[in-house]
Design a protein around this motif. Structure first.
Motif, PDB file in Angstrom:
ATOM      1  N   GLU A  30      29.423 -25.511 -15.705  1.00  0.00           N
ATOM      2  CA  GLU A  30      30.778 -25.872 -16.138  1.00  0.00           C
ATOM      3  C   GLU A  30      31.691 -24.648 -16.110  1.00  0.00           C
ATOM      4  O   GLU A  30      31.247 -23.519 -16.309  1.00  0.00           O
ATOM      5  N   ARG A  31      32.972 -24.898 -15.867  1.00  0.00           N
ATOM      6  CA  ARG A  31      34.027 -23.880 -15.907  1.00  0.00           C
ATOM      7  C   ARG A  31      33.755 -22.703 -14.961  1.00  0.00           C
ATOM      8  O   ARG A  31      34.098 -21.563 -15.242  1.00  0.00           O
ATOM      9  N   ASP A  40      22.434 -13.754 -17.966  1.00  0.00           N
ATOM     10  CA  ASP A  40      23.683 -14.072 -18.656  1.00  0.00           C
ATOM     11  C   ASP A  40      24.496 -12.828 -18.988  1.00  0.00           C
ATOM     12  O   ASP A  40      23.952 -11.760 -19.251  1.00  0.00           O
ATOM     13  N   ARG A  41      25.821 -13.018 -18.995  1.00  0.00           N
ATOM     14  CA  ARG A  41      26.809 -12.053 -19.500  1.00  0.00           C
ATOM     15  C   ARG A  41      26.850 -10.730 -18.726  1.00  0.00           C
ATOM     16  O   ARG A  41      27.255  -9.699 -19.257  1.00  0.00           O
ATOM     17  N   ASP A  45      24.851 -17.611 -17.263  1.00  0.00           N
ATOM     18  CA  ASP A  45      26.114 -17.978 -17.899  1.00  0.00           C
ATOM     19  C   ASP A  45      26.962 -16.743 -18.197  1.00  0.00           C
ATOM     20  O   ASP A  45      26.432 -15.670 -18.513  1.00  0.00           O
ATOM     21  N   GLY A  46      28.285 -16.914 -18.109  1.00  0.00           N
ATOM     22  CA  GLY A  46      29.205 -15.848 -18.493  1.00  0.00           C
ATOM     23  C   GLY A  46      29.176 -14.635 -17.583  1.00  0.00           C
ATOM     24  O   GLY A  46      29.504 -13.530 -18.006  1.00  0.00           O
ATOM     25  N   ASP A  52      27.176 -21.615 -16.388  1.00  0.00           N
ATOM     26  CA  ASP A  52      28.482 -21.908 -16.985  1.00  0.00           C
ATOM     27  C   ASP A  52      29.346 -20.647 -17.078  1.00  0.00           C
ATOM     28  O   ASP A  52      28.830 -19.526 -17.167  1.00  0.00           O
ATOM     29  N   ASP A  53      30.663 -20.856 -17.102  1.00  0.00           N
ATOM     30  CA  ASP A  53      31.638 -19.778 -17.351  1.00  0.00           C
ATOM     31  C   ASP A  53      31.492 -18.607 -16.383  1.00  0.00           C
ATOM     32  O   ASP A  53      31.606 -17.447 -16.756  1.00  0.00           O
TER      33      ASP A  53
END
Length: 192
Positions: free
Chosen positions: A55-56, A131-132, A95-96, A75-76
């Protein structure tokens, strides 16, 4: 043959020809021609290109992919212009994750000795970006690399080895220069 490819053993262009239907070149071309004013249409095409898309997720045009179908994005996600995926095997992005302009994620390389490069012989190993993570401009990530949670890869780096979580890494070859700590929670510039 697929097991050979996934095992990181050498294979040729002829060996890999059975995978051609997995290439998404026409869809990548179409995506790069869609106006940014049509975000829903852009999303629909990206969903057809990638193996999975969170998502996004934002991916600025143009981007390039060898297959596209071997890319999995969380996501993100934010990918800036001229992101290149050499995805003969999986590229997994958490994610991120933020990726700056002109970055190449290359799961595939070629033997050093020219006698082993007949018929474009090559090897492929997956890339994992946890992530991140933030990857700076003009970075190249080579086959088999894992970049750990929260890490930052400095602009212009060539990442040929795994990077541990919560690290700042830079250079050619890319090396960890320090850990990310609570001191990094301070604003970069003092407020006026």
């Amino acid at each position: 043959m697929l097991e050979r490819i996934r095992s990181g053993l050498l294979y040729t262009e002829t060996d890999a020809a059975f995978r051609d239907p997995l290439r998404r070149a026409e869809l990548v071309f179409a995506y790069n021609a869609i106006s940014p004013a049509e975000p829903e249409r852009r999303r629909q095409v990206l969903e057809r290109i990638f193996g999975s898309l969170g998502e996004r997720a934002v991916l600025l045009s143009p981007f390039h992919a060898a297959f596209g179908s071997n890319v999995h994005i969380g996501d993100d996600f934010f990918g800036n212009v001229n992101l290149t995926f050499i995805d003969d095997v999986d590229i997994r992005i958490g994610d991120g994750v933020m990726i700056a302009p002109q970055v190449t994620l290359a799961t595939t390389g070629h033997p050093v000795h020219p006698a082993l490069r007949e018929d474009f012989r090559r090897f492929s190993e997956p890339i994992v970006i946890e992530d991140r993570v933030w990857i700076g401009s003009n970075v190249v990530v080579l086959p088999g690399v894992r970049i750990g949670y929260g890490s930052v890869i400095g602009a212009g780096s060539v990442v040929s080895r795994d990077i541990p979580p919560m690290s700042v890494a830079v250079g050619v070859p890319c090396r960890v220069v320090r850990a990310i700590t609570d001191d990094d929670l301070r604003p970069r510039m003092s407020e006026v």
